[in-house]
Every structure is written in C-alpha cells, then in structure tokens.
Design a protein around this motif. Sequence first.
Motif, PDB file in Angstrom:
ATOM      1  N   GLY A 187       0.815  -1.206   0.000  1.00 40.80           N
ATOM      2  CA  GLY A 187       0.000   0.000   0.000  1.00 40.80           C
ATOM      3  C   GLY A 187       0.849   1.258   0.000  1.00 40.80           C
ATOM      4  N   TRP A 197      -3.985   6.940   1.589  1.00 39.41           N
ATOM      5  CA  TRP A 197      -4.873   5.792   1.446  1.00 39.41           C
ATOM      6  C   TRP A 197      -4.073   4.491   1.364  1.00 39.41           C
ATOM      7  CZ3 TRP A 197      -9.539   5.295   2.888  1.00 39.41           C
ATOM      8  CH2 TRP A 197     -10.480   6.319   2.767  1.00 39.41           C
ATOM      9  N   GLY A 198      -2.885   4.539   0.748  1.00 42.80           N
ATOM     10  CA  GLY A 198      -2.039   3.352   0.711  1.00 42.80           C
ATOM     11  C   GLY A 198      -1.609   2.918   2.089  1.00 42.80           C
ATOM     12  N   SER A 250      -4.543   1.473   4.020  1.00 41.18           N
ATOM     13  CA  SER A 250      -4.904   0.121   3.584  1.00 41.18           C
ATOM     14  C   SER A 250      -3.948  -0.935   4.135  1.00 41.18           C
ATOM     15  CB  SER A 250      -4.944   0.050   2.054  1.00 41.18           C
ATOM     16  OG  SER A 250      -3.643   0.037   1.497  1.00 41.18           O
ATOM     17  N   ARG A 295      -7.307  -3.719   2.482  1.00 43.08           N
ATOM     18  CA  ARG A 295      -7.680  -3.101   1.221  1.00 43.08           C
ATOM     19  C   ARG A 295      -9.196  -2.988   1.075  1.00 43.08           C
ATOM     20  NH1 ARG A 295      -2.431  -2.584   1.173  1.00 43.08           N
ATOM     21  NH2 ARG A 295      -1.998  -4.762   0.706  1.00 43.08           N
ATOM     22  N   SER A 308     -10.653  -0.139   3.110  1.00 44.58           N
ATOM     23  CA  SER A 308     -10.190   1.135   2.571  1.00 44.58           C
ATOM     24  C   SER A 308     -10.927   1.490   1.283  1.00 44.58           C
ATOM     25  CB  SER A 308      -8.686   1.075   2.311  1.00 44.58           C
ATOM     26  OG  SER A 308      -7.978   0.843   3.504  1.00 44.58           O
ATOM     27  N   LEU A 309     -11.109   0.499   0.409  1.00 42.61           N
ATOM     28  CA  LEU A 309     -11.839   0.746  -0.832  1.00 42.61           C
ATOM     29  C   LEU A 309     -13.276   1.180  -0.553  1.00 42.61           C
ATOM     30  CD1 LEU A 309     -10.500  -2.242  -2.951  1.00 42.61           C
ATOM     31  CD2 LEU A 309     -10.314   0.174  -3.594  1.00 42.61           C
ATOM     32  N   LEU A 348      -4.779   1.951  -4.058  1.00 41.48           N
ATOM     33  CA  LEU A 348      -5.539   0.797  -3.575  1.00 41.48           C
ATOM     34  C   LEU A 348      -5.763  -0.271  -4.638  1.00 41.48           C
ATOM     35  CD1 LEU A 348      -8.252   2.460  -1.291  1.00 41.48           C
ATOM     36  CD2 LEU A 348      -5.932   1.707  -0.730  1.00 41.48           C
ATOM     37  N   ALA A 390      -4.564  -4.010  -4.314  1.00 36.80           N
ATOM     38  CA  ALA A 390      -5.604  -5.042  -4.235  1.00 36.80           C
ATOM     39  C   ALA A 390      -5.408  -6.092  -5.321  1.00 36.80           C
ATOM     40  CB  ALA A 390      -6.990  -4.404  -4.372  1.00 36.80           C
TER      41      ALA A 390
END
Length: 437
Positions: A134, A300-301, A304, A309, A312-313, A354, A358
């Motif tokens: 991430g 966001w990375g 996650s 993931r 977070s998504l 993400l 993912a």
Amino acid sequence: MSKPVMNRWWVVLGAILIQLCLGVIYAWSVFTKALTEEPFGLLKTQTQVIFSVGLATFAVVTVISGRLQGKIPPRMLALVGGIVLGAGYIAAYFVGTSYGGLILTIGLVGGAGIGLAYTVPIAVGVRWFPDKKGLLTGLAVAGFGFGALLWIQLAGSFGGWIAKFGVSQTFLMFGVLFVVLVGIGSVWMVDPPEGYLPAGWDPEKTRLRKSTAAAGRDFTSFQMLRTPQFYQLWLMFAAGAMAGLMVIGCIKLFGSERLLEHFRATGLDDAKAAAEAAATAELAMGVFFAIANGLGRIIWGVISDVIGRRASLFLMLFIQAGIMASFYTLAATPEVFYIAAALIGFNFGGNFALFPAATADLFGNKNVGANYGWVFTSYGLGGIVGPILGGWFGDFAQQRGTLTAWLVPFLVAAGACLLAAVLAAILKPPRVESEKT
C-alpha cells in the motif's frame, strides 16, 4: 538467497520522477480555457474529447505494456514510454490549432507513452516492497498526482508559460522535459534478485491480516479474467475513475461559471467577476485538487496497510459518492469549493494506490504488471464517460443558460461510486479452484 543489488528506495525515487511526467494528463484543465478561445476556438466538448482519447489510449496501452513486462527490461520499457510521451507533445507544437492534430498527438501518441511507462514503477516497486504494498503503490504513483500540480503551475499562474509563449510552445517545452526526466527515472527500474524478500518480513503473517490476500498464489492474466473478483475490481475502478476524471476535465469550466454569481454579488463588474471566478477554479484544480490527489495516493495506501484493502476501498468510494452528490452545492463559494475539490482529489488519488495493491493481494505479485494492466482498462471507460459527460452538460448549460445542468453528471458519478462501495464491501479473495484450471 541472493542479496539485492541496490537500495530499494532508489526504485521509489525513480518511480516518482517517471510519474511526475506521466501526470501531465491531469493538468489538461489548464489548457482547456485557452483552447476554447482564438486561435483554437474549440467547444468545451471538443477539449474533453482530446482528454478522453488520451485517457482511453493510456488505459488500452497499459494492457500492452503489462504483457511486454518480462519480455522487455523494465528500464527500457519506461524509457520508451517517456520518449513516446515527449514525442507526442513535441509533435503537438507542429500541428498548431488543428483539432484532429491535437487528438492524434496529445490524445493518441501522448496517451500511448503514458500507458507504456505507467505500470513499470508499480510492478517493479511491488516486487521490491512486498511488505509495504500500500505504501509503495501510494509513493510510486504520488508523482502522478503531484505532476498535475507541477505542470499546471508551470503552464498557468506561477510559470505563466501559456500566457508568455502560447499553448503550442508550452506543449513543445513539456515534451522535451518529459524525455529527459523519464530517462533519468528509468535508470532505477530494475527487478530485485530472484526470490528476494525484505529482511525480517513474514509473508504468511501479512496475508492473515489482509482480507483480500490470496494465500500467496500467482494468477496468470487468463486465470484472473475468469474470476468474479476481477470484474468487481474493474467496475469499482471505473466508477472511481469516472468521478475524478470528470472533475479534472471540467473543474475550470464549471468553476468559472458556478462562481460567477458569487463574485458579481461582491460588487465586481462582469469582466472582473469572470476573471476572479476563473482564477479561483484554476487554484482549486492546480493546488487544492492536485496536492490532495498526490497525498491521497500515499495516505490511502498507508491506511490500507493497516485496516486492509477492502475496508479502505469501501470508505474511499463511499465518501467520494457523498462529495460528488453535493459538489454543485458546495461549489457556490470559493472556500468551500477549495475543500470539495481537495476531498475529490484525495479520494481520486486513493484509487491508484488501492487498486494495484488489491490486484497484487488478490492475484499475486509475480504477474501484477500484466494483471493490473487489465484492471486498469476500466480507467479508460471512466476517462471516456466522465469528461465527455461533464463537457456535454457544460455546453448544454451554456447554450440553454441553465447552470443547474451541471448537476446531472455529478449525480451520475455519485451513484456509480455508491454502487462501487457496495461491491467493495462484498469483495473476497478468489477461490482455490480458479487457479487450477
């Protein structure tokens, strides 16, 4: 096990340099106002068609680039991408005001260059940083988001290149810089030694903490395309991309019109009010959206890597749906317009940290370059639908004198993001049988 031949953080530096140049596609809004004026005289929709062709070409060529990885050294592939990108912008100088010429040079050739180079830093980086996917994907593509800030400021209010030299000359100078900077960054695009693992890292422990991890399996692209998880990711990415790309393509045009009444109400005449509205819209895109876009990729990375993931998504897409649904209302005053633009940029940037992470979680690290290339084709759909939808309703709003027509594309994007959030909530690792066929 063979020891790595270099410090893996050099890969991050090279990735950022490359992505800074590739991020020029997100600086397109700085050109749209000038392209609707003489000597170009394009319609809003036409400016968005050039943008959309670039985005679609970028996405399609990313699949080709993914398939070339493993056959062509990543350093060479990145370098070729930089040369093609630079050549497209240099050629744009020579086509002048030709609409078809701009589609060919900026859209097709420039988009192809971006697509050739884009997944190289991601694929190389994931192999060097399997313990921090991430964070790595966030850092690797942060340059893409911050690149928009750099090129917008050079071409726009800070550097003033468009005002001083004109649109065509700015394209030429950009193209030369792209060749040089991507060439430097490509030096560090080399894979780690076979079997490389970071010191002290336990892959099994990491897998157990990630709800999308796939037990160390490496899917080929053909195997991946036979799983429902691929299509879930594809649709989710299409929605997230459509929302952000719509705003990137039309934020200056929309903001210039939406904020006009606000500045008129302060006592400014029409000319000064229009100038203030345009400057505010440019600042929203060139600073607030662009900086948040880059930060969103990193933050966001990191998030996650901590909460997983899938969670977070879901959060990113759900929040984006709410902001897009209210964007027309939020854009009525400059201060709130800045905040809304930053939030959209922050969540849009998160897509690019993400979704590759993912993809690696679900389908393995080995073929992530090729596999993410297929996932990334959804970005092409978002790049066609989002900007053209925004441009079409922008022309409609101007022709009919109905500013509220801008509501429609934002609400469509909000609905798509909400559906994508639902798909994220039910995302699970692929079954073992998917790999055995």
